[in-house]
Enzyme design. Sequence first.
Site, PDB file in Angstrom:
ATOM      1  N   GLY A  13       0.819  -1.211   0.000  1.00  0.00           N
ATOM      2  CA  GLY A  13       0.000   0.000   0.000  1.00  0.00           C
ATOM      3  C   GLY A  13       0.849   1.255   0.000  1.00  0.00           C
ATOM      4  O   GLY A  13       1.862   1.334   0.693  1.00  0.00           O
ATOM      5  N   ASP A 143       0.632   1.029   8.679  1.00  0.00           N
ATOM      6  CA  ASP A 143       0.250   0.184   9.816  1.00  0.00           C
ATOM      7  C   ASP A 143       1.209   0.292  11.003  1.00  0.00           C
ATOM      8  O   ASP A 143       0.884  -0.142  12.098  1.00  0.00           O
ATOM      9  CB  ASP A 143       0.166  -1.283   9.374  1.00  0.00           C
ATOM     10  CG  ASP A 143      -0.991  -1.511   8.417  1.00  0.00           C
ATOM     11  OD1 ASP A 143      -1.974  -0.762   8.506  1.00  0.00           O
ATOM     12  OD2 ASP A 143      -0.907  -2.427   7.586  1.00  0.00           O
ATOM     13  N   GLY A 190      -5.857  -0.857   9.736  1.00  0.00           N
ATOM     14  CA  GLY A 190      -5.071  -1.638  10.686  1.00  0.00           C
ATOM     15  C   GLY A 190      -5.663  -3.031  10.809  1.00  0.00           C
ATOM     16  O   GLY A 190      -6.380  -3.326  11.744  1.00  0.00           O
ATOM     17  N   GLU A 246     -10.454  -1.756  11.603  1.00  0.00           N
ATOM     18  CA  GLU A 246     -11.012  -2.683  10.607  1.00  0.00           C
ATOM     19  C   GLU A 246     -10.726  -4.139  10.980  1.00  0.00           C
ATOM     20  O   GLU A 246     -11.440  -5.041  10.578  1.00  0.00           O
ATOM     21  CB  GLU A 246     -10.431  -2.392   9.215  1.00  0.00           C
ATOM     22  CG  GLU A 246      -8.930  -2.611   9.116  1.00  0.00           C
ATOM     23  CD  GLU A 246      -8.390  -2.498   7.686  1.00  0.00           C
ATOM     24  OE1 GLU A 246      -9.103  -2.834   6.734  1.00  0.00           O
ATOM     25  OE2 GLU A 246      -7.227  -2.076   7.538  1.00  0.00           O
ATOM     26  N   GLN A 298      -7.588   8.173   4.240  1.00  0.00           N
ATOM     27  CA  GLN A 298      -6.698   8.321   5.385  1.00  0.00           C
ATOM     28  C   GLN A 298      -5.233   8.148   5.026  1.00  0.00           C
ATOM     29  O   GLN A 298      -4.372   8.795   5.599  1.00  0.00           O
ATOM     30  CB  GLN A 298      -7.102   7.394   6.536  1.00  0.00           C
ATOM     31  CG  GLN A 298      -6.932   5.912   6.302  1.00  0.00           C
ATOM     32  CD  GLN A 298      -7.744   5.063   7.267  1.00  0.00           C
ATOM     33  OE1 GLN A 298      -7.431   4.939   8.437  1.00  0.00           O
ATOM     34  NE2 GLN A 298      -8.822   4.463   6.763  1.00  0.00           N
TER      35      GLN A 298
END
Lengths: 419, 419
Positions: A13, A143, A190, A246, A298
Amino acid sequence: MRPRNLLYAQSGGVTAVINATAAAVIAAARRSRRIGKIFGARNGILGALREELHDTSRLQSGELKALAWTPGGVFGSCRVKLKDPEQDRATYERLLQVFAAHDIGYFLYNGGNDSADTALKIARFAKQSGYPLVCVAIPKTVDNDLEGTDSCPGFGSVAKYIATSVREAALDVQAMAETSTKVFVIEVMGRHTGWIAAAAGLAGNGRDEAPHLILFPERPFAEEAFFEAVKSTVARLGHCVVVVSEGLRDGNGRFLAETGHKDAFGHAQLGGAGQVIAELVRGRLGLKVHWALPDYLQRSARHLASRTDLEQARAVGEAAVRFALAGMNGQMPGIERLSDRPYRWRIVPVPLEKVANREKKLPAAFLRRDGFGISAKARAYLAPLIEGEAYPPFRDGLPDYRSFRLPLARKKLKAWEEA
Amino acid sequence: MRPRNLLYAQSGGVTAVINATAAAVIAAARRSRRIGKIFGARNGILGALREELHDTSRLQSGELKALAWTPGGVFGSCRVKLKDPEQDRATYERLLQVFAAHDIGYFLYNGGNDSADTALKIARFAKQSGYPLVCVAIPKTVDNDLEGTDSCPGFGSVAKYIATSVREAALDVQAMAETSTKVFVIEVMGRHTGWIAAAAGLAGNGRDEAPHLILFPERPFAEEAFFEAVKSTVARLGHCVVVVSEGLRDGNGRFLAETGHKDAFGHAQLGGAGQVIAELVRGRLGLKVHWALPDYLQRSARHLASRTDLEQARAVGEAAVRFALAGMNGQMPGIERLSDRPYRWRIVPVPLEKVANREKKLPAAFLRRDGFGISAKARAYLAPLIEGEAYPPFRDGLPDYRSFRLPLARKKLKAWEEA
């Protein structure tokens, strides 16, 4: 020593600041006479395998500056994990053929723990094969779950965005609560670790300031205690703001996002943990609920980047080039924290064995005793990471992000036959 | 003329800049000798009925500045629409009793078209009753759907936030598309009108820049044309960014958010149009989809407020006090646009009859011919409204928003018996 070429690739990501790392790599590499061309692999390791190598030499210094303030991933990234060389020798051999064809002497791989693993395997394979390569991993992940580094570039900016957003939305909810939404739920990223959820805790202080409740993936969802806490918060304050990771799981280890929510056709819903929590609150407590899912917003919110995060993103890029030139094969520049207040840090080399495939969980001591908030320890850790603003320039009312059309180096090999 | 007191109330959904209007009202009213105390009704019209009037005299000038950069609604707002005086005379009589008890000579009501309607009814009722009152409405709504004003304070900031967020998230999606999300869907506010959806269109230019497709509430969802457009965009660019208005309807006028999506217990889902579109794309085209729901984040994002919007929010507050002092009963300060480029505007009085209960739809000429984007006309209208940045001060890495504990004026009447 004759100059050799450098290949930089992004993996996994992307973040609000990974292009700042890319720009720092390019700028630092340009300053060395021992580095010739600087390539960026198109779509991460796939580009390296396909021999799709963007030539960065046409990027002018003004463009390099703009690159540093543009979110996303300039060369493209990918979610691909290479198998072990024992299982898939051909892929590694192909990589070295591409490297040899373009005289790549330095390979810089910018990603998370999977990428550290890949970088380590490539470093070892090149060594065994007698191919002269320095392979350096560069940390990046929103993360914040990498071992060997105190913080991960990309995280501080998400942390700042989420804490700001929670503070803002909470003021909205508070103003409207009597006749409108009583419980506001926001789902944050996360999947496995609660670092981003914890960062939301910076939005307020004490039990009367939002977020009133945080649901961490490290703690199985304690349904009854949660409902009691929502009820008492609404009774006390008139409203309640809930942050949900999440990756929240139930007592059986199942993701809440996957528990019994199907659409009219019986398909599993795309909605996640936030939606499940919102529906449970509405169903069980009969309160008006709204929920938000910032999703990619985000991790791409460069307009609200943390200056600290941005500085660290640059620093690891510069350090990676230094490591490469110093022949520090199989290492990663990590961030070592020297003190919380004032916040001081430095770059240190970390062997990839300490990073690859590991996952740094939120320490238990970072959670408030009831499990629904963060501790003073967590605040001390998190606070410096969101310090400072670093606004991109705006044009016509919008951030002046650029797109960069970089030519691909001419291919010298036959096409790669993908599995 | 002896000074009389002023009552200000907020109504309906709050915005990133409504407190800037409140601060401007207070500052302007303080400058007049003809205004005595300045009250803010707690939770909008409810506070007026309950005689819950915040006394703003303790707000120091530094606090007034901070109020202007704090989102949410400082006195609280509510979603309550008063009935006609013919149907509910008692409520209007109660209002005038409260006004008389606190010598309210000026009533400023800050809201949307419902509030304009309420303000008009109160103005008329007071006149009929012989109670000396000047009643002025102040425009506010993120939906931008008020008649009589070229733009509505609150809208420009949402527009800037959504256009920025779409631009940022699109860069993320683009970088990852080969091995991850191909279609990204973002649901924006606007239950009845597509102004916010249209603003998303400012994020890009031409058919290759995101957002590639916008679904407006003004156009019934054209399923087949939409899927074709998604498919061809993904084929051409590798990814597709879709903006969906929460108010999107199908050919039968039903909200898409309500079409056939239930949870495992048979309850209608909280998810909205964005989720429905995301699921349809995944189901019909088999493409990996992510979706975002910024919800309240979009209308509270003071950190990314439009400076133009902020200036207009202040200007309507100041003008409302001027109107009140000039005895302009039943009027609203509206924004008249004098030119697009350079953007020039001024405040003009608008009779509330022209505003009350009306709804300004997005003009058909603002849509691109295929209905999935915005026209040059729309750009010319929207562009100036997002111009300029107006960052709040930050402290410890977060916007330094304040909370204000203002005392309530001592009650003089018996409690109101709510229906």
